[in-house]
Design a protein around this motif. Structure first.
Motif, PDB file in Angstrom:
ATOM      1  N   GLN A  33      27.047-113.505  56.698  1.00  0.00           N
ATOM      2  CA  GLN A  33      27.794-113.373  57.938  1.00  0.00           C
ATOM      3  C   GLN A  33      27.404-111.614  58.548  1.00  0.00           C
ATOM      4  OE1 GLN A  33      27.675-115.359  59.568  1.00  0.00           O
ATOM      5  NE2 GLN A  33      29.617-116.976  59.092  1.00  0.00           N
ATOM      6  N   GLN A  36      26.135-111.045  62.255  1.00  0.00           N
ATOM      7  CA  GLN A  36      27.919-111.457  62.799  1.00  0.00           C
ATOM      8  C   GLN A  36      28.689-110.551  62.904  1.00  0.00           C
ATOM      9  OE1 GLN A  36      27.357-113.748  64.998  1.00  0.00           O
ATOM     10  NE2 GLN A  36      25.432-114.883  63.856  1.00  0.00           N
ATOM     11  N   LYS A  39      27.111-107.788  65.241  1.00  0.00           N
ATOM     12  CA  LYS A  39      26.435-107.550  66.435  1.00  0.00           C
ATOM     13  C   LYS A  39      28.369-107.830  66.953  1.00  0.00           C
ATOM     14  CE  LYS A  39      23.503-111.275  66.368  1.00  0.00           C
ATOM     15  NZ  LYS A  39      23.094-112.661  66.945  1.00  0.00           N
ATOM     16  N   ASN A 173      29.494-120.969  61.575  1.00  0.00           N
ATOM     17  CA  ASN A 173      27.850-120.201  63.135  1.00  0.00           C
ATOM     18  C   ASN A 173      28.108-121.671  64.213  1.00  0.00           C
ATOM     19  OD1 ASN A 173      28.485-117.945  62.375  1.00  0.00           O
ATOM     20  ND2 ASN A 173      26.857-117.608  61.208  1.00  0.00           N
ATOM     21  N   LEU A 179      34.574-114.711  63.521  1.00  0.00           N
ATOM     22  CA  LEU A 179      34.390-113.561  62.052  1.00  0.00           C
ATOM     23  C   LEU A 179      35.616-114.368  60.964  1.00  0.00           C
ATOM     24  CD1 LEU A 179      31.831-110.711  62.009  1.00  0.00           C
ATOM     25  CD2 LEU A 179      31.802-112.977  61.245  1.00  0.00           C
ATOM     26  N   ASP A 254      17.835-113.466  61.360  1.00  0.00           N
ATOM     27  CA  ASP A 254      18.421-114.003  62.737  1.00  0.00           C
ATOM     28  C   ASP A 254      17.534-112.524  63.837  1.00  0.00           C
ATOM     29  OD1 ASP A 254      21.318-114.018  64.544  1.00  0.00           O
ATOM     30  OD2 ASP A 254      20.442-112.044  64.769  1.00  0.00           O
ATOM     31  N   ASP A 261      22.436-118.861  64.919  1.00  0.00           N
ATOM     32  CA  ASP A 261      23.546-118.017  64.403  1.00  0.00           C
ATOM     33  C   ASP A 261      23.325-119.590  62.976  1.00  0.00           C
ATOM     34  OD1 ASP A 261      23.461-115.929  65.686  1.00  0.00           O
ATOM     35  OD2 ASP A 261      25.321-116.527  67.164  1.00  0.00           O
TER      36      ASP A 261
END
Length: 423
Positions: A33, A36, A39, A173, A179, A254, A261
């Motif tokens: 992850q 993620q 981001k 995802n 998360l 990604d 995702d």
């Protein structure tokens, strides 16, 4: 198998398997992850590289501290505390991306979220290092009681749990879970398993007394360094590639290959699947063809896989390339430890502990090198960064003959070995 295996020994073995499984699940749930997390915190690539580098550096501290505690407490109590703590910290890492708790509170300043992230990641690294050391100590204690090599089975469990962790990340995802939710569910499973089986780990009195500092110092003088440096260098390269894949594989899919995702974690999953397969047949291959040929073939397959990663035109191609890389790279570390056993006359694991240093060296270098190169070329940074481990794997061919060293009198080439699992 040794006679006199008791129900207590079987309980400890199951508990050790559980510890490896929980560690694999938690580690995979986090590293898959990475895009993620970046981001959620709006991290630049340079800042992300520092965050990722923090994990192995702090893990080294955790490993040293926990080792110092073993003499007084034993590895069991250390593992019982540190493993649930790892699970809690991955949930905290997920929480740091939204300290407003879904908008129910005013959103805190970005710097507060960043400090929370760095703190949670540092705690994760600290406890991961403690778990690495203590779960290996438990595995070795189990091997000692059973009188046979069991370490490969423990790491197979680690990899299978890692596969499940990667698949869970892909599913969260796909379902667009936060998360924190994804991490918290994985953490809850890990905590429940740890608390259930932890009391059945070996206690200090059952692990046996380890060598004294004086014994280790005297033994160290009888172990030659040259063969250790040869196989250790090859293993460091393998772990450098492993660190690049585990820390940046999902981000590569990604960012540069525009994977969805839910697809991004699947590169790690494919990598782990082939590692399980390869390690399942590696012992037979070594017995049939010898360590040198197996290492050379592993290096060749590893290079082919990494070339595929660098040249990948699409996410499916890259996922297949990650799988090929895992098929080859996975054999290098176990054969390194076997080679160390051939030159260690002490019976105290001195050579193995020396080789073990190189897996941390490789992991730190992997996170640092790839993290340093990636931000330098916008749009193709990770593709270029992955060329570094690809080229360095050539070192495996140069060092391959060192995997069949002349055995030292009194050495035990079949002695159990410890390693940090290749992620």
């Amino acid at each position: 198998m040794s006679q006199g295996i008791t129900a207590r020994d079987r309980q400890a073995r199951i508990s050790a398997y559980t510890a490896f499984a929980v560690q694999g699940l938690c580690f995979a749930s986090l590293v898959t992850q990475v895009p993620q997390i970046q981001k959620a915190h709006h991290l630049s690539d340079a800042t992300l590289s520092l965050v990722l580098l923090m994990v192995p550096l702090v893990a080294g501290v955790g490993s040293v501290v926990s080792g110092a505690l073993f003499q007084r407490l034993g590895s069991g109590p250390v593992l019982r505390v540190s493993q649930p703590a790892v699970a809690v910290t991955i949930a905290l890492i997920g929480l740091t991306g939204d300290l407003s708790f879904g908008g129910t509170l005013p959103r805190p300043p970005a710097i507060a979220e960043d400090v929370a992230l760095y703190t949670a990641v540092a705690l994760f690294g600290l406890f991961v290092g403690a778990v690495d050391a203590s779960m290996n100590a438990q595995a070795v204690a189990v091997e000692r009681r059973y009188g046979i090599s069991l370490i490969t089975g423990f790491y197979a469990v680690w990899s299978v749990a890692g596969i499940l962790g990667g698949l869970w990340a892909a599913l969260t995802n796909r379902l667009d879970l936060s998360l924190f939710t994804g991490f918290a569910i994985a953490a809850a499973v890990g905590i429940a398993a740890s608390l259930t089986t932890g009391p059945r780990l070996y206690r200090r009195a059952e692990e046996g007394d380890g060598p004294t500092a004086e014994e280790l110092k005297a033994a160290g003088r009888s172990v030659p360094w040259r063969p250790i440096l040869i196989v250790g260098t090859a293993m460091a390269v393998a772990y450098l590639a492993d660190a690049a894949i585990s820390s940046y594989g999902a981000k590569y899919l990604d960012d540069e290959l525009s994977a969805s995702d839910w697809v991004a974690p699947l590169g790690y999953v494919a990598y782990q699947i082939t590692m399980v397969i390869s390690r399942g047949v590696a012992d037979f291959a070594v017995r049939r063809s010898g360590a040198v040929r197996v290492v050379r073939l592993g290096g060749l397959v590893g290079i082919a896989g990494m070339v595929g990663v660098v040249a990948a035109p699409s996410a499916p191609f890259a996922i297949a390339a990650f799988a090929l890389a895992g098929l080859g790279l996975s054999v290098i570390a176990p054969v390194s430890f076997s080679a160390a056993g051939r030159v260690d006359p002490t019976g105290l694991g001195v050579a193995v502990s020396r080789v073990n240093i190189f897996n941390y060296v490789g992991f730190v270098l992997g996170a640092a090198v790839v993290g340093a190169i990636a931000p330098l070329s916008a749009g193709h940074g990770l593709r270029i960064a992955f060329t570094v481990p690809t080229v360095l794997i050539l070192i495996v061919f140069i060092t391959a003959k060192g995997f069949a060293p002349a055995p030292v009198e009194g050495a035990r080439p079949d002695a159990p070995a410890m390693e940090r699992p290749m992620a």
